[in-house]
Design a protein around this motif. Structure first.
Motif, mmCIF file in Angstrom:
data_model
loop_
_atom_site.group_PDB
_atom_site.id
_atom_site.type_symbol
_atom_site.label_atom_id
_atom_site.label_comp_id
_atom_site.label_asym_id
_atom_site.label_seq_id
_atom_site.Cartn_x
_atom_site.Cartn_y
_atom_site.Cartn_z
ATOM 1 N N GLY A 187 0.815 -1.216 0.000
ATOM 2 C CA GLY A 187 0.000 0.000 0.000
ATOM 3 C C GLY A 187 0.844 1.259 0.000
ATOM 4 N N ILE A 188 1.917 1.254 0.776
ATOM 5 C CA ILE A 188 2.810 2.416 0.817
ATOM 6 C C ILE A 188 3.484 2.608 -0.533
ATOM 7 C CG2 ILE A 188 4.957 3.298 1.841
ATOM 8 C CD1 ILE A 188 3.879 2.117 4.528
ATOM 9 N N ALA A 189 3.900 1.519 -1.157
ATOM 10 C CA ALA A 189 4.522 1.619 -2.490
ATOM 11 C C ALA A 189 3.541 2.229 -3.487
ATOM 12 C CB ALA A 189 4.984 0.245 -2.966
ATOM 13 N N ILE A 224 -8.145 8.204 -13.210
ATOM 14 C CA ILE A 224 -8.710 6.964 -13.755
ATOM 15 C C ILE A 224 -7.702 5.837 -13.569
ATOM 16 C CG2 ILE A 224 -9.576 5.833 -15.838
ATOM 17 C CD1 ILE A 224 -11.369 8.137 -14.641
ATOM 18 N N ARG A 225 -6.460 6.107 -13.879
ATOM 19 C CA ARG A 225 -5.404 5.111 -13.705
ATOM 20 C C ARG A 225 -5.256 4.721 -12.229
ATOM 21 N NH1 ARG A 225 -0.620 8.150 -15.661
ATOM 22 N NH2 ARG A 225 0.500 6.202 -15.434
ATOM 23 N N ARG A 226 -5.331 5.709 -11.360
ATOM 24 C CA ARG A 226 -5.229 5.444 -9.923
ATOM 25 C C ARG A 226 -6.364 4.546 -9.456
ATOM 26 N NH1 ARG A 226 -3.525 9.594 -5.323
ATOM 27 N NH2 ARG A 226 -3.933 8.282 -3.508
ATOM 28 N N ARG A 227 -7.577 4.821 -9.920
ATOM 29 C CA ARG A 227 -8.723 4.010 -9.493
ATOM 30 C C ARG A 227 -8.597 2.561 -9.959
ATOM 31 N NH1 ARG A 227 -8.546 7.591 -6.580
ATOM 32 N NH2 ARG A 227 -9.950 9.337 -6.568
ATOM 33 N N GLU A 228 -8.046 2.366 -11.150
ATOM 34 C CA GLU A 228 -7.835 0.991 -11.628
ATOM 35 C C GLU A 228 -6.795 0.284 -10.752
ATOM 36 O OE1 GLU A 228 -9.665 -0.707 -13.867
ATOM 37 O OE2 GLU A 228 -10.879 1.111 -13.825
ATOM 38 N N MET A 229 -5.767 1.010 -10.333
ATOM 39 C CA MET A 229 -4.744 0.460 -9.447
ATOM 40 C C MET A 229 -5.357 0.100 -8.098
ATOM 41 S SD MET A 229 -1.334 2.301 -7.908
ATOM 42 C CE MET A 229 -2.340 3.343 -6.847
ATOM 43 N N GLU A 230 -6.144 1.014 -7.520
ATOM 44 C CA GLU A 230 -6.768 0.773 -6.220
ATOM 45 C C GLU A 230 -7.746 -0.399 -6.293
ATOM 46 O OE1 GLU A 230 -6.532 5.463 -4.860
ATOM 47 O OE2 GLU A 230 -8.324 4.710 -5.882
ATOM 48 N N ARG A 231 -8.524 -0.446 -7.353
ATOM 49 C CA ARG A 231 -9.479 -1.538 -7.544
ATOM 50 C C ARG A 231 -8.747 -2.877 -7.624
ATOM 51 N NH1 ARG A 231 -11.105 -4.349 -11.827
ATOM 52 N NH2 ARG A 231 -13.191 -5.287 -11.755
ATOM 53 N N ALA A 232 -7.674 -2.916 -8.370
ATOM 54 C CA ALA A 232 -6.909 -4.156 -8.521
ATOM 55 C C ALA A 232 -6.341 -4.615 -7.175
ATOM 56 C CB ALA A 232 -5.799 -3.959 -9.542
ATOM 57 N N ARG A 233 -5.806 -3.691 -6.392
ATOM 58 C CA ARG A 233 -5.281 -4.058 -5.068
ATOM 59 C C ARG A 233 -6.416 -4.540 -4.172
ATOM 60 N NH1 ARG A 233 -2.172 -6.676 -1.993
ATOM 61 N NH2 ARG A 233 -1.683 -5.754 0.014
ATOM 62 N N GLY A 270 -7.092 -8.037 -4.711
ATOM 63 C CA GLY A 270 -6.112 -8.989 -4.247
ATOM 64 C C GLY A 270 -4.771 -9.047 -4.927
ATOM 65 N N VAL A 271 -4.537 -8.224 -5.931
ATOM 66 C CA VAL A 271 -3.209 -8.271 -6.562
ATOM 67 C C VAL A 271 -2.177 -7.630 -5.631
ATOM 68 C CG1 VAL A 271 -4.254 -8.170 -8.872
ATOM 69 C CG2 VAL A 271 -3.298 -6.099 -7.854
ATOM 70 N N THR A 272 -0.919 -7.900 -5.880
ATOM 71 C CA THR A 272 0.146 -7.295 -5.083
ATOM 72 C C THR A 272 0.269 -5.812 -5.427
ATOM 73 O OG1 THR A 272 1.881 -7.669 -6.718
ATOM 74 C CG2 THR A 272 1.442 -9.475 -5.144
ATOM 75 N N GLY A 273 1.012 -5.103 -4.596
ATOM 76 C CA GLY A 273 1.260 -3.695 -4.883
ATOM 77 C C GLY A 273 1.988 -3.503 -6.202
ATOM 78 N N ALA A 274 2.982 -4.357 -6.461
ATOM 79 C CA ALA A 274 3.734 -4.255 -7.720
ATOM 80 C C ALA A 274 2.822 -4.498 -8.917
ATOM 81 C CB ALA A 274 4.893 -5.238 -7.724
ATOM 82 N N GLU A 275 1.931 -5.479 -8.800
ATOM 83 C CA GLU A 275 0.990 -5.746 -9.894
ATOM 84 C C GLU A 275 0.012 -4.585 -10.068
ATOM 85 O OE1 GLU A 275 0.703 -10.617 -9.682
ATOM 86 O OE2 GLU A 275 -0.385 -9.416 -8.194
ATOM 87 N N ALA A 330 1.768 -1.834 -11.827
ATOM 88 C CA ALA A 330 1.895 -2.183 -13.254
ATOM 89 C C ALA A 330 0.591 -1.895 -13.990
ATOM 90 C CB ALA A 330 2.299 -3.648 -13.409
ATOM 91 N N ILE A 331 -0.536 -2.126 -13.334
ATOM 92 C CA ILE A 331 -1.845 -1.822 -13.938
ATOM 93 C C ILE A 331 -1.970 -0.316 -14.108
ATOM 94 C CG2 ILE A 331 -4.335 -1.776 -13.432
ATOM 95 C CD1 ILE A 331 -3.847 -4.674 -12.275
ATOM 96 N N TYR A 332 -1.544 0.451 -13.111
ATOM 97 C CA TYR A 332 -1.554 1.913 -13.224
ATOM 98 C C TYR A 332 -0.737 2.355 -14.430
ATOM 99 C CZ TYR A 332 -0.460 6.764 -11.993
ATOM 100 O OH TYR A 332 -0.291 8.131 -12.003
#
Length: 167
Positions: A7-9, A141-150, A153-158, A161-163
């Motif tokens: 989450g911090i990353a 929009i990119r941030r929301r896709e990243m937050e949704r993915a986390r 259940g995806v990892t922070g790195a994943e 990468a989605i962002y």
């Protein structure tokens, strides 16, 4: 519960360390921002911080403001990935919006799939629709896709990468 390293990353990645105060990108003015998205009355044009000041302010707001607010809003057991996503989202939309949101209501009702889709509803910044690329806020929009993915259940790195892939 505390924000994980994942989450911090994510927060560090999207907030991007800036050591000189800058105007809000969505409004072109207030609130002035510095560090990792830090705002407040102590932030003014021309203010410069060290990396250590920026990290200390980030940690303080995370531990004293955002994590406790998310914890208070939760009424159900929450996975670490869900907590990380909600803290990252609250850091951007604010505690008040987080507490009164449909996203939080659905999460607390155990409707996780519907809650995940609610990240995509938060697509405005400074009154602008961020799905319109000419509004210069597509990063939301990119941030929301990243937050949704986390959250899902995806990892922070994943999630990061989605962002990056959502450009």
């Amino acid at each position: 519960m505390r924000t994980s390293a994942d989450g911090i990353a994510m927060l560090h990645h999207v907030e991007q360390l800036r050591l000189k105060a800058y105007p809000d990108p969505a409004t072109g003015g207030a609130p002035w921002t510095i560090g990792y998205g830090h705002t407040g009355p102590e932030v003014y044009p021309g203010l410069v911080w060290t990396p250590e000041q920026a990290e200390a302010a980030f940690e303080r707001r995370l531990r004293e403001e955002f994590e406790p607010a998310v914890m208070r809003a939760l009424t159900v057991e929450t996975a670490q990935c869900e907590f990380d996503a909600m803290v990252c989202w609250a850091y951007n939309v604010g505690v008040g919006n987080m507490k009164s949101s449909t996203l939080m209501r659905l999460h607390n009702a155990g409707r996780r799939d519907e809650a995940a889709e609610q990240f995509r509803v938060w697509k405005r910044a400074g009154g602008k629709d961020c799905t319109i690329r000419s509004n210069n806020c597509y990063g939301i929009i990119r941030r929301r896709e990243m937050e949704r993915a986390r959250y899902l259940g995806v990892t922070g790195a994943e999630a990061i990468a989605i962002y990056e892939a959502t450009k």
